[in-house]
Design an enzyme around this catalytic site. Sequence first.
Site, PDB file in Angstrom:
ATOM      1  CB  THR A 185      53.283   7.634 -38.965  1.00 58.72           C
ATOM      2  OG1 THR A 185      52.639   7.292 -37.749  1.00 58.72           O
ATOM      3  CG2 THR A 185      54.255   8.774 -38.720  1.00 58.72           C
ATOM      4  CE  LYS A 441      50.777  15.033 -13.794  1.00 58.49           C
ATOM      5  NZ  LYS A 441      51.809  15.909 -14.271  1.00 58.49           N
TER       6      LYS A 441
END
Length: 544
Positions: A185, A441
């Site tokens: 992956t 954020k």
Amino acid sequence: MHMMDTPLTIAQILRRARDFFPKNEIVSRLQDGIFRYTYNDLYDRVLRLSGVMADLGVERGDKIATLAWNDHRHLEAYFAMPVMGAVIHTVNIRLAPEQIVYILNHAEDKVLLFDETLLPLVEGIRPYLQTVKAFVMMTGKNAGDFSATSIQPLYFYEELLAKRAPHDSLPNDIHENDPCGMCYTSATTGNPKGVVYTHRAMFLHSLASGLADTLALSETDVILPFVPMFHVNAWGLPFSATMFGSKQVLPGPMPTPQVLLELYEQEKVTLSAGVPTVWLGILQLLDQHPGKYDTSSIRGLVSGGAPAPKGMIKAFKERHHIDIFQAYGMTETAPLALASRLKPRLAETLDNEQKLDYAAMQGLLVPGLEMQIVNEQGEVPWDGETIGELLLRGPWIAGEYYRDSRTESTFVDGWLHTGDMVTVNEEGYIRIVDRAKDLVKSGGEWISSVDIENALMAHPAVLEAAVIGVAHPKWQERPLAFVVLKESEKGKVSKQNIIDFITPQFAKWWLPDDVVFLDAIPKTSVGKFLKRSLREDFAKHYQD
Ligand code: AMP
């Protein structure tokens, strides 16, 4: 011993298909047309392929790589390696050649099976492969057709199978915890990470996919995995479909939405699986040609790998009477870990909009697995609001990365740390808020890029949308939206119109400061939005 301790193996899955479903069909789309055969034929050819591999010197524990699309020969390899105690290592054909080289060398693959269409790729990487001793081209052609190639030693799949009798001395002492498969992956930084699957994990994962409250796979299904067989074993479907004797339809090289819709109609497909970007493409085609494709056989499209936008789920349901089943998982979880099915009590009491909210969640934990959702304060309350990281453990969850020091940070105290930030409501339904690395954020508060993308993709003119956090001089980060308009809407919709459309759904500080129109959102090798590339290209967008 209170109960027998018999091993759960891939050989059992294959034998079951031969014994109970010998006449059930497997349909394979090849370059030059459709090929059909049965589970009985599959069994015979799997044993021939095992024999061929033994002749090439493959031994127990050896890893055999594939570079291939979804077709019947790839399916044969899925079984031929495990039944002889070897490991099928499916490699992502869309990765950069350097990464493919890294993966094959790191796994120490002994043989490479590859599709004819991928010959140029294999020729390019051949000089750098350190462990591959033999190359097998998965084709009906032979040496005379490929005299110019430099690959050595090169064998031809059909030629080998035609000459070889079925393997007659397969091992009967394979342990259920022996390896049978492998997949790498992609990592955010650094090389891809390898996960090794065991017989037991694949067997139990197949059983779990048959449960009525997960995917409910059964012999009545006709299953078309669009998800590539190199992306987490096509989500285990080649194994589970064989276990249950379902008809399999393998869509072959470079399938387009049109190819898929034609196969759905011709083969009466009941269940298909893929990432949301594929379903967006199918939806666009269905909308453009109302009534052209018969999709009445479909009981569900399984969507995983990335969040399924609520607007898309709604459009499929209302305009085309097709259900999207959301499932969640990762390479490390084999992958099925969460499945979204509505509890009967909720189905009775919720209105349509609320039901869609549930369909857009990732769902309930699959039986057999355990979960924790934690933040700095410990386990989060089941209030549907408090965000924590999802941790998982269970019989088909990886315990490590293959020979990789990154194991330590991801597998801690017996739990897989998924890196997915989630909430869980009082019913136990999990909602992915974001990948930890994708959360925006702003001024110390978190904004979910997934929520904003969902809202944007509900706009009738929007085909695809992605949101990222971009460095901002005052707020640390601010959201930036990327929007792809449907062909017919291009040039007709303004940025302000897009923002106005989503404004009622969010606090003002959640709204993206800017919208960038693109022709397409860049995609990863498995078809998800590639936010990393957007982040690189637009890193200074709010500073210029
Ligand atoms: P991969 O290993 O390539 O399959 O990627 C796994 C990641 O895909 C997970 O950690 C999630 O971030 C994401 N993912 C998978 N399924 C879903 C889903 N249904 N909804 C949202 N994100 C998902």
